[in-house]
Write a protein that holds these residues in place. Sequence first.
Motif, PDB file in Angstrom:
ATOM      1  N   GLN B 277      -2.775  52.409   0.602  1.00 51.37           N
ATOM      2  CA  GLN B 277      -2.325  52.144  -0.765  1.00 51.37           C
ATOM      3  C   GLN B 277      -0.917  52.631  -0.979  1.00 51.37           C
ATOM      4  O   GLN B 277      -0.118  52.002  -1.653  1.00 51.37           O
ATOM      5  CB  GLN B 277      -3.223  52.857  -1.760  1.00 51.37           C
ATOM      6  N   ALA B 279       1.441  52.785   1.141  1.00 48.71           N
ATOM      7  CA  ALA B 279       2.374  51.816   1.710  1.00 48.71           C
ATOM      8  C   ALA B 279       2.470  50.590   0.806  1.00 48.71           C
ATOM      9  O   ALA B 279       3.541  50.047   0.580  1.00 48.71           O
ATOM     10  CB  ALA B 279       1.917  51.401   3.101  1.00 48.71           C
ATOM     11  N   ALA B 280       1.326  50.184   0.255  1.00 50.17           N
ATOM     12  CA  ALA B 280       1.305  48.953  -0.534  1.00 50.17           C
ATOM     13  C   ALA B 280       2.041  49.105  -1.854  1.00 50.17           C
ATOM     14  O   ALA B 280       2.580  48.133  -2.385  1.00 50.17           O
ATOM     15  CB  ALA B 280      -0.137  48.523  -0.803  1.00 50.17           C
ATOM     16  N   THR B 281       2.059  50.337  -2.404  1.00 49.24           N
ATOM     17  CA  THR B 281       2.682  50.486  -3.714  1.00 49.24           C
ATOM     18  C   THR B 281       4.192  50.622  -3.618  1.00 49.24           C
ATOM     19  O   THR B 281       4.867  50.640  -4.622  1.00 49.24           O
ATOM     20  CB  THR B 281       2.123  51.704  -4.466  1.00 49.24           C
TER      21      THR B 281
END
Lengths: 239, 284
Positions: B277, B279-281
């Motif tokens: 998460q 990394a994704a944000t």
Amino acid sequence: MHIEIDEISKQFGATAALHPVSLAIPSGALVALLGPSGSGKTTLLRILGGLEYPTSGRVLFDGQDATGLTVQQRRAGFVFQSYALFRHMTVFDNIAYGLNARPRATRPQKAEIARRVTKLLDLIQLPDIGARYPSQLSGGQRQRVALARALAIEPRMLLLDEPFGALDAKVRKELRQGLRDIHDTTGLTTVFVTHDQDEAMELADVVVVMSMGRIEQIGKPQDIRARPATPFVREFISA
Amino acid sequence: MSDATFRPATEETPLARRILIGLAVTGLLILVFAPLVAVFVEALRDGIMASLESLASRDAWAAIKLTLTIAAISVPLNAIFGVAAAWFITKFDFRGKAFLITLIDLPFSVSPVVAGLCIVLTFGANSAMGAWLVDNGYPIVFAMPGIILATMFVTFPFVARELIPVMIEQGRAEEEAALTLGAGGWRVFWTVTLPNIRWALLYGVLLCNARAMGEFGAVAVVSGKIRGETATIPTTIEMLYQEYLSVAAFTLAAVLALLALVTLVLKTLLELRHADQLAATHRH
Ligand SMILES: Nc1ncnc2c1ncn2[C@@H]1O[C@H](COP(=O)(O)OP(=O)(O)OP(=O)(O)O)[C@@H](O)[C@H]1O
Ligand SMILES: [Mg+2]
């Protein structure tokens, strides 16, 4: 939905982003706001969507005064220039957001929401990306997800700010057709902003040419090509 | 051809790299690691039983309880104020914004001792307000409320400063998108704003917490350092040390260091668990 813009002006401090402009958009039309940078296209679109309030003038939806409606009440499907996908949510949750945000009484069941999201993913021809995060998508895919998210709320109109702005030429062409198809199947009144005259002329039923906060000409693409109303329009479309 | 020919443009030469790494490691060892080890060595000098015994004293126990209570009250409050301030500053345009940002930084530039004195002057028994409060049974100075005020003042900037750059970078587009999708203000805050800033918020809260437990200057002035009542862990450590009770002093210091280490471990665990998460944000 029929949209009428009646003598709308917008002032940001000392700068006049829009001088009073008027424009009638017939129900179901696909309209392009075309003009150079800083001509007030985004400002006009945001006023339609309720993200900005006009300094003066009125907005009418189907003849009803909508100027005072909040952004939520307008139910405009808005596609942002940068797409503004929720980065911490999967594609599925992005598209479902508007349905989940509805008050309990009108909120669909979980299964129904899932069904609708799946249908929208099919519509944008990306059936398998529901579990991904926005950062794991290409620019063109993000744009289509943003469109699906806007369509999920069953909007009364579709407003798109430079929907193809950040994409390469080939993808732009594909997505242009995609937008045309979606417009034709949904029949939604659609307004999109662009500074690319080819895009406006090819895609739109009606083109609105803007410059420095004023509307220079409103017309069908071929009419604007054949009879530019002002020196600015002649200059701009020959560029 | 040697490897160096294909070195990426942003990379240093191997020698420079080794020197830089060496400097960083040496610095860490001398400035951070060695003192930390020394604290534990000193604490355990007379054996673990002696250390535990010193902890079992009524005053030490009271200090630990007080410090944890202070942190438990002031950190959540500062987290709320910090989020509110950062949200206000980044999501609205208004005059005097630059001034407000400077104001948030004020506690960093004012010496904690001065901050403590200001609280004493405002709320102490010599001021009209302080006298009234004492008369009505709500003493602030030399009591818990004063310590909380002092701690909150000193640690106020941590959360807001961590959040403001993140929120400026993220802009308002996602919030606006949520609004167009029909979400109300609160819903937007809980489902879009807060999840987007949660890591920055966590860092801010951890820093705020570490400082809240460790604050000495302002608390020393405001609390009066009454043993068993208003003496916190840091002020108790100082008093024990002044009295040459070094095992007791260092044991309490070790407890404080351990509390800080626990928060660091918590942070690392959270990061490991939510690495995907995290990394994704980040911005695409
Ligand atoms: N929030 C704002 N505050 C102050 N001025 C603004 C604001 N938004 C827009 N403006 C000004 O209003 C004018 C019109 O801006 P607008 O964004 O509508 O232009 P645009 O036609 O969309 O341009 P572009 O093609 O570059 O996006 C510009 O002069 C701009 O600087
Ligand atoms: Mg624009």
